[in-house]
Every structure is written in C-alpha cells, then in structure tokens.
Design an enzyme around this catalytic site. Structure first.
Site, short mmCIF file in Angstrom:
data_model
loop_
_atom_site.label_atom_id
_atom_site.label_comp_id
_atom_site.label_asym_id
_atom_site.label_seq_id
_atom_site.Cartn_x
_atom_site.Cartn_y
_atom_site.Cartn_z
N GLU A 265 -4.90 31.90 -21.47
CA GLU A 265 -3.68 31.29 -20.95
C GLU A 265 -3.48 29.88 -21.50
OE1 GLU A 265 -1.40 32.74 -19.45
OE2 GLU A 265 -2.26 34.53 -18.53
N ARG B 28 -0.14 29.17 -23.89
CA ARG B 28 0.87 28.34 -23.26
C ARG B 28 0.81 26.89 -23.75
NH1 ARG B 28 1.86 30.32 -17.04
NH2 ARG B 28 0.78 32.31 -17.14
N ASP C 84 -2.55 44.79 -23.80
CA ASP C 84 -1.31 44.88 -24.55
C ASP C 84 -1.25 43.99 -25.79
OD1 ASP C 84 -1.32 42.66 -22.93
OD2 ASP C 84 0.72 42.88 -22.21
N GLU D 23 9.34 40.66 -20.84
CA GLU D 23 9.11 41.69 -21.87
C GLU D 23 10.34 42.51 -22.21
OE1 GLU D 23 5.36 40.12 -20.68
OE2 GLU D 23 6.96 40.99 -19.42
#
Length: 638
Positions: free
Chosen positions: A281, A285, A402, A538
């Site tokens: 993360e 980010r 994913d 998404e």
C-alpha cells in the site's frame, strides 16, 4: 625693628572658558530635523496634501509589485534546483488552469525521451485520531439526519477488520455542494438527453471539489476522511488521501488545491516515524503518487520526497527501518509482493540507484521459477520464510492475486516490450483464465471470471476482478491477440451489469452468478455480507480503457450512470463521499463513514479521463498506470 616684608607671590593668569550650545549649523541630525520641519510648515496646505498623496501612491505601487513577484521567486528557485535533478523528460502536462476554463482541453503530449491483490490488506497499525471538540452544531436538522450514523450508536467495523471508534474532528468554514437529482432505479443507464463530455468532466470536478472540501475541513493531513462523523482515521499517518490525489488535481486543473497540497508535502510529509507501514500500500499510493506528481508537474520536490524513505522487503517501520512479516500471518499475498515493481523500477531509473529495481525484479524472477501454478495461474499466498506458495490449489483473480497479472503486462509495456519472460507469463495466465475460470451466467449469458478451489469451481467474482477488461484491452492495443479485446468487451458488459442490476446502480464488493436457468432469477446474486460498496475504481478504470481503444460512447454513458449513483447515494452534504453498506436499499444505503483515498486517487481520475475525447491526454502509448492509477512513463527504446 620690623622684619622685612616677604617677597610677593608670583602672579598667575587664568582663562575661564564657558561652553554653551551653538546656534549655528553643526551638521547634527537634530538641526536637520528642525530645518525640514520648518520648511514643511512653510508649505501651503495644498502642497502638503499633494506630497502625502504622492507618497501613498508610490508605497501602494511598491506593495503591489512585491506581491506579484514574490510568488515567482520560490518557483524560479525550485526550477533552478530542479534542473540539476530532473530526468530527461520535461513535464508533459501544462500547469493547472482554472477548472472552469475548458477543463477537458490540454495540449498534445510529447513522447517520453528517457535513457490488486487484496489491495486494501489488513493494516499492521491503526492510530486513533485524537479527540477534538466537535462543533458545527448549527447545521440544520435535515442535514444532520442525512449524515447520521447508525441510530443505535453501534461502532463501524472497518472492512480491513479493525474497529473504527467514533471520533470527532475540528471544523472549518463549510463548503456545501448539492448533488444532482436522485434518479430512479429504472432510469439508471438511460440519459435523456445525454450530457456532453465537457459537462460530464465538470461534474467530475464538482465531485472532486466536494470530496476535497470534506477532507480539507475535517481530515487535513491525515490518511482518510470519515465524512459522516466529520473526523478522520489514520493508517500510516502519512496523509494518504492528499498524496493519492496530487496527480488527480493536476490533471483536473485544480491549481489552488494542488498548490495547497504541495505546501503540505513540502513542510509536513516526514517518514521518520515510529509506525509500521504495509509494503504494497505504501508503494502504490505514496511512492507511486509522488513519482507521478513529479513526472506531470516537473516539480523536483516530489522526487526528493520519494527517495529518502526506507525501501521495505515486507512490512517495515519507516522510522527504525526494522522489517518483519505481516503481523496477522506468516504469509504475504502474492499480489503485494509482485505489485511494487513498476514503482521501484522507475525509482531506480530516476535516481540511478539500481538496488531498488534489482530487489523488485528478483521477486518477479523468484515467482516465475516456483512450482504450484496451474497454466499460469498462481496461488494467493507465499510464505515469507520459505519463499514457497502456500494454500495451494486455490486460484482467483480477485483479492490477494489480481494485480500480479496486471503488473506482468504493465512491466513489459513500461520496459519498452523488451522483457519476453514477462510477456510469456502474462499470455500463459490469460490462457489459464480462459481454460479454468471463465463461465457464462443465466439468463443473460454474462461472461464472468470465477474461482477454483482444489478443482471445484465457484461462481464468485470480486468487484476487484473488473480491472481485467481494461488490462486485456491494454494488451490488445499493444499488439497482443485480438481475442483479448473480445474477452475484454464481454467482461466489461458483465462488470456494468454488476452495477446496473443493483437498486442503487452501484456494484457490491462480491457477487455470485446464477448458472442454472430459473424463472424470474437475475444473473447477479448478492449475499448479505457482500453488499457493501467501497467507492472502488475498477469498473470505471476498465470503462476508460475500453472507450479509449474503441471510441464506443456507451462506455462513457455507463460511467456517467455510475457517477450519478455515487452522487445520489454516497455524497455527504457537509463534504466528502462515504462507502455504503447496502447497495440494494436505495432508501437507506447505510453510510459506513469512510472515504478511501483511492476514491480521489483512482475513481474520479478515471471518470475524468473516460469523459475526455482527447486521446493524447495521458496517452496510453506514453504512460502506463500503476495499480493505484498513478501514471508513470513508458521507457523509450535505448
């Protein structure tokens, strides 16, 4: 006889001198002051007024000149310093203009000239916001009802698994913005007449400003806004929302907001903190956001801030540098360890320090060599000690896996298509998806991607999987087989139906598809525990790719439907947007009091780009987006 008289004393002559103040000119300041005052008094009243007016006018002109030039000096100093550290490519987007002045119009972009997963995984540390005095009691009763939390006073359970206690924030002057009229569920997907691309982009800017106003008022400098309670929550204590939104503000032309955020980064962003951060993360980010802001604006400050932070190999304390496996398990998710490569490779290219790229690419090579795959599909977990896959036989393109597939393709594109092993692994994985995970629902025959557990198929599909249509379309655009685009179109239809078939027009976090024909039964089924919406990007991400490559305006229309639903069911009047707990109840969607940073960093950015008809606005032949929607340059061939 008298004695003779004594001789006379010798005579002494004295001169007495008395010093008194002189009345003549002696060059003293006192004399000059008296002389000037005498001359001033000798002037007529008209002459004195004229001189005073002239002096005031000159002082005003000097003040205005100083104000107009002072803002330019820091920029010039930064520019001079930036010339020493700036990479070969100049900024590719212009400086932000006022958003009202043709926000969708940007000059053409020049080519670069340069030598995901459980994306929101369980946090290692939750820092409670300090209690602060809650004001703004003067809000009218209707607004308070619209923003009320659970009437029973229950605590909100974070989807990360942490209990979020009610906290209170400080107030700033209110900036209210009203959303568009509430559309009926039957009207979702139908626009009559349709809004123009320019009008839609303005609606995105309005949504961003409303979300930003809430963050600025109640959560400034903190990680995430809690818009219902008008407070904030911390994850890393690094201003995640602010950094995630930097490049979005630049792209949307929000100059004032961008400069205010830049000032915070310059003065407040520090990495010397005794706090654990998640490798994945923090990379996508913070590092991704800073690198993207540097490339788009050309401001060297963002590159400087990106380089001093510790480079973690797992979870890491950014103050001490001590690394450790995740506290909640001895395993890491495959998506986490394989979705940092775009950022680390670019950091090495900019700084010339090769260890960042080498460490990230070593992970990619290691994953490539492991056994336990199934036709290119990988398990979800890898042990941090042995380096081997765990939970073998479980395959998904949703949470925890994913972005592994996403980054195979994007690394290949980023590196100028010169790393064949990445392409081979990606192509093999796509064939594995087709062979093992694709099914069609009933009655609409929607193509979807399910999951495989020890040979048993599950018709479960996370909303996270909706990244796949965009990734497949991106690959087809870069020369991969045409049937990838066909599959992208089919999956895009499915992801839209995941939104459209909900009463609010917003997709739940997880759906199950109906596989057997049954009267009056929908294709998309939702369990009670899965019907929340986290403002995820998404679906609109893939809509952007599909529209950019096909020009089919239905994808813009679908994105417009989703934006209207966000405005109707998630917009909080006092500022910000909130995730909701029930996408199937339009009368009470149950706000969860949390605005994820990716709503500004991804969702609104992709919507703005979707509504643009300019293919050169962040051209996909020039940029590749990381999994947090931060554009990084594609490396030109050496």
């Amino acid at each position: 006889m008298y004695p003779p008289p004594p001789p006379p004393a010798p005579q002494r002559d004295f001169i007495s001198v008395t010093l008194i103040p002189s009345r003549g000119y002696d060059g003293s300041k006192g004399w000059r002051r008296r002389s000037c005052w005498r001359k001033w008094k000798q002037l007529s009243r008209f002459q004195r007024n004229a001189i005073l007016f002239l002096l005031a006018f000159l002082m005003l002109c000097g003040l205005l000149t100083y104000v107009s030039t002072s803002d330019q000096w820091p920029a010039e100093n930064r520019s001079a310093e930036g010339q020493r550290m700036r990479p070969a490519n100049p900024p590719v987007l212009p400086a932000p203009q006022k958003a009202d002045a043709h926000p969708e119009t940007f000059p053409g972009l020049s080519p670069q000239k340069l030598p995901r997963h459980f994306r929101r995984g369980p946090p290692n540390l939750q820092i409670r916001a300090p209690d602060r005095t809650f004001k703004d009691r003067g809000q009218d009763e209707a607004e308070r009802r619209a923003e009320a939390v659970d009437e029973k006073g229950q605590r909100t359970i974070s989807w990360r698994g942490a209990v979020m206690e009610p906290e209170q924030g400080s107030e700033l002057p209110s900036r209210k913005a009203e959303g568009p009229p509430r559309p009926s569920p039957q009207a979702l997907g139908i626009q009559n007449p349709p809004a123009s691309p320019k009008e839609r982009q303005k609606a995105v800017i309005d949504a961003f400003r409303h979300a930003w106003a809430g963050y600025r008022k109640f959560a400034w400098g903190h990680d995430e806004l809690r818009p219902v309670s008008r407070s904030f929550s911390e994850w890393f204590g690094l201003g995640l929302t602010l950094i995630d939104a930097l490049d979005t503000m630049w792209i949307l032309g929000l100059k004032k907001e961008f400069e205010e955020a830049r000032k915070w980064v310059s003065k407040k962003l520090e990495f010397q903190k005794n706090v654990d951060v998640n490798l994945f993360e923090s990379t996508i980010r913070i590092l991704g956001g800073l690198l993207s802001a540097f490339h788009l604006s050309g401001d060297v400050l963002f590159l400087q801030k990106a380089t001093p932070s510790k480079i973690p190999y797992s979870d890491v304390n950014i103050g001490t540098g001590a690394a450790h496996p995740p506290r909640w398990t001895s395993d890491s998710t495959v998506a986490e360890v394989t979705s940092i490569q775009l950022e680390f490779r670019e950091l090495s290219r900019l700084t010339g320090v090769k260890k960042f790229q080498e460490a990230a690419e070593e992970v990619t090579r290691h994953i490539h060599s492991l056994s336990g795959k199934k036709d290119g599909l990988v398990p979800m977990f890898i042990n941090t000690h042995s380096g081997l896959f765990t939970h073998l036989g479980v395959f998904t393109l949703g949470a925890r896996a994913d972005s592994y597939y996403e980054y195979l393709l994007k690394q290949w594109i980023q590196g100028g298509k010169k790393e064949p092993q990445l392409l081979e692994d990606y192509l093999e994985a796509v064939e594995g998806i087709k062979r093992h995970l694709l099914r069609r629902s009933e009655p609409m025959k929607l193509t979807f991607v399910g999951e495989l557990t020890h040979g048993r198929f599950s018709a479960k599909m996370d909303h996270l999987v909706c990244f796949l249509p965009g990734t497949l379309a991106l690959g087809a655009h870069h020369g991969l087989p045409a049937d990838h685009m066909e599959l992208a179109r089919a999956l895009m239809d499915t992801c839209y139906q995941m939104n459209r078939q909900m009463e609010t027009g917003l997709s739940p976090e997880i759906v199950h598809f109906n596989l057997s024909p049954q009267p009056a039964r929908k294709d998309v089924l939702v369990k009670a525990a899965d019907r929340h919406n986290l403002l995820r990007p998404e679906t609109v991400e893939s809509l952007f790719y599909l529209y950019r490559f096909t020009g089919d305006r239905k994808y813009q229309d679908w994105g417009w439907d989703i934006l209207q639903s966000f405005n109707t069911y998630t917009r909080i009047p006092s500022g910000g947007y909130s995730s909701i707990s029930n996408v199937q109840d339009p009368s009470n969607p149950q706000p969860r009091d949390k605005m994820e940073s990716f709503f500004l960093g991804e969702t609104l950015k992709y919507l703005y780009l979707l509504f643009s008809d300019d293919p050169n606005l962040l051209s996909l032949d020039t940029y590749v987006f990381n999994t947090e929607a931060h554009p990084l340059p594609i490396w030109a061939p050496a």
